[in-house]
Design a protein around this motif. Structure first.
Motif, PDB file in Angstrom:
ATOM      1  N   PRO A 275       0.831  -1.205   0.000  1.00  0.00           N
ATOM      2  CA  PRO A 275       0.000   0.000   0.000  1.00  0.00           C
ATOM      3  C   PRO A 275       0.870   1.262   0.000  1.00  0.00           C
ATOM      4  N   HIS A 276       0.448   2.255  -0.729  1.00  0.00           N
ATOM      5  CA  HIS A 276       1.120   3.547  -0.717  1.00  0.00           C
ATOM      6  C   HIS A 276       0.109   4.643  -0.996  1.00  0.00           C
ATOM      7  N   PRO A 277       0.486   5.910  -0.775  1.00  0.00           N
ATOM      8  CA  PRO A 277      -0.466   7.009  -0.942  1.00  0.00           C
ATOM      9  C   PRO A 277      -1.129   6.985  -2.330  1.00  0.00           C
ATOM     10  N   ALA A 278      -2.408   7.298  -2.330  1.00  0.00           N
ATOM     11  CA  ALA A 278      -3.179   7.287  -3.575  1.00  0.00           C
ATOM     12  C   ALA A 278      -4.380   8.210  -3.417  1.00  0.00           C
ATOM     13  N   TYR A 279      -4.944   8.586  -4.534  1.00  0.00           N
ATOM     14  CA  TYR A 279      -6.230   9.284  -4.491  1.00  0.00           C
ATOM     15  C   TYR A 279      -7.294   8.274  -4.903  1.00  0.00           C
ATOM     16  N   THR A 280      -8.522   8.556  -4.556  1.00  0.00           N
ATOM     17  CA  THR A 280      -9.602   7.597  -4.778  1.00  0.00           C
ATOM     18  C   THR A 280     -10.658   8.160  -5.701  1.00  0.00           C
ATOM     19  N   ASP A 281     -11.032   7.355  -6.706  1.00  0.00           N
ATOM     20  CA  ASP A 281     -12.163   7.664  -7.573  1.00  0.00           C
ATOM     21  C   ASP A 281     -13.308   6.764  -7.154  1.00  0.00           C
ATOM     22  N   GLU A 282     -14.431   7.368  -6.796  1.00  0.00           N
ATOM     23  CA  GLU A 282     -15.598   6.569  -6.427  1.00  0.00           C
ATOM     24  C   GLU A 282     -16.273   6.081  -7.692  1.00  0.00           C
TER      25      GLU A 282
ATOM     26  N   ILE B 123     -11.795   3.105  -6.574  1.00  0.00           N
ATOM     27  CA  ILE B 123     -10.560   2.788  -7.286  1.00  0.00           C
ATOM     28  C   ILE B 123      -9.463   3.736  -6.817  1.00  0.00           C
ATOM     29  N   ARG B 124      -8.373   3.163  -6.307  1.00  0.00           N
ATOM     30  CA  ARG B 124      -7.252   3.942  -5.791  1.00  0.00           C
ATOM     31  C   ARG B 124      -6.183   4.068  -6.870  1.00  0.00           C
ATOM     32  N   LYS B 125      -5.730   5.316  -7.094  1.00  0.00           N
ATOM     33  CA  LYS B 125      -4.754   5.577  -8.158  1.00  0.00           C
ATOM     34  C   LYS B 125      -3.543   6.337  -7.630  1.00  0.00           C
TER      35      LYS B 125
ATOM     36  N   GLY C 224      -4.901   0.008  -6.337  1.00  0.00           N
ATOM     37  CA  GLY C 224      -5.726  -0.774  -5.428  1.00  0.00           C
ATOM     38  C   GLY C 224      -7.183  -0.391  -5.532  1.00  0.00           C
ATOM     39  N   VAL C 225      -7.987  -1.108  -4.766  1.00  0.00           N
ATOM     40  CA  VAL C 225      -9.410  -0.816  -4.691  1.00  0.00           C
ATOM     41  C   VAL C 225      -9.875  -0.976  -3.245  1.00  0.00           C
ATOM     42  N   THR C 226     -10.939  -0.291  -2.934  1.00  0.00           N
ATOM     43  CA  THR C 226     -11.648  -0.465  -1.677  1.00  0.00           C
ATOM     44  C   THR C 226     -13.074  -0.807  -2.073  1.00  0.00           C
ATOM     45  N   ILE C 227     -13.637  -1.837  -1.449  1.00  0.00           N
ATOM     46  CA  ILE C 227     -15.008  -2.230  -1.773  1.00  0.00           C
ATOM     47  C   ILE C 227     -15.848  -2.122  -0.506  1.00  0.00           C
ATOM     48  N   LEU C 228     -16.801  -1.207  -0.545  1.00  0.00           N
ATOM     49  CA  LEU C 228     -17.713  -1.002   0.574  1.00  0.00           C
ATOM     50  C   LEU C 228     -18.812  -2.064   0.533  1.00  0.00           C
ATOM     51  N   ASP C 229     -19.299  -2.447   1.694  1.00  0.00           N
ATOM     52  CA  ASP C 229     -20.384  -3.441   1.800  1.00  0.00           C
ATOM     53  C   ASP C 229     -20.049  -4.710   1.015  1.00  0.00           C
ATOM     54  N   TYR C 230     -18.846  -5.227   1.220  1.00  0.00           N
ATOM     55  CA  TYR C 230     -18.360  -6.374   0.445  1.00  0.00           C
ATOM     56  C   TYR C 230     -19.268  -7.592   0.584  1.00  0.00           C
ATOM     57  N   GLU C 231     -19.533  -8.039   1.813  1.00  0.00           N
ATOM     58  CA  GLU C 231     -20.363  -9.242   2.012  1.00  0.00           C
ATOM     59  C   GLU C 231     -21.842  -8.962   1.754  1.00  0.00           C
ATOM     60  N   GLU C 232     -22.325  -7.855   2.265  1.00  0.00           N
ATOM     61  CA  GLU C 232     -23.758  -7.556   2.194  1.00  0.00           C
ATOM     62  C   GLU C 232     -24.235  -7.148   0.806  1.00  0.00           C
ATOM     63  N   HIS C 233     -23.348  -6.606   0.003  1.00  0.00           N
ATOM     64  CA  HIS C 233     -23.784  -6.126  -1.312  1.00  0.00           C
ATOM     65  C   HIS C 233     -22.956  -6.714  -2.467  1.00  0.00           C
ATOM     66  N   PHE C 234     -21.652  -6.426  -2.479  1.00  0.00           N
ATOM     67  CA  PHE C 234     -20.812  -6.784  -3.624  1.00  0.00           C
ATOM     68  C   PHE C 234     -20.855  -8.283  -3.940  1.00  0.00           C
ATOM     69  N   ARG C 235     -20.666  -9.122  -2.930  1.00  0.00           N
ATOM     70  CA  ARG C 235     -20.653 -10.571  -3.173  1.00  0.00           C
ATOM     71  C   ARG C 235     -22.020 -11.088  -3.619  1.00  0.00           C
TER      72      ARG C 235
END
Length: 94
Positions: A29-36, A43-45, A54-65
């Protein structure tokens, strides 16, 4: 409760069960800006190159999966290996 870190190939994964958030870094991991994006995908750039780190996924179990179709991931600026991993909808443990 702190999330545990797991290495899967080139990806460093951290899942926070309490917040239901999956963090995926390509390499360390390193510093990045995030595009929602859509469906809770952030999406981290790299701020200098604009490359996806990298990416961050909100509500991974409840929604994404639970999404019936993740083919839309292929239209995002993500490495093919990351898209393939996310399309498997892995079960994660903190």
């Amino acid at each position: 409760m702190a999330a545990s870190v797991t290495q899967v190939g080139q990806f460093q994964l951290s899942y926070d069960r309490d917040a239901d958030v999956l963090y995926v870094s390509i390499g360390s991991p390193h510093p990045a800006y995030t595009d929602e994006d859509e469906q809770g995908l952030l999406i981290r750039k790299d701020p200098k190159s604009g490359e996806t780190v990298g990416v961050t996924i909100l509500d991974y179990e409840e929604h994404f999966r639970q999404l019936p179709d993740l083919s839309w991931l292929m239209t995002k600026p993500l490495p093919e290996e990351l898209v393939a991993y996310l399309r498997k909808r892995p079960v994660l443990h903190s």
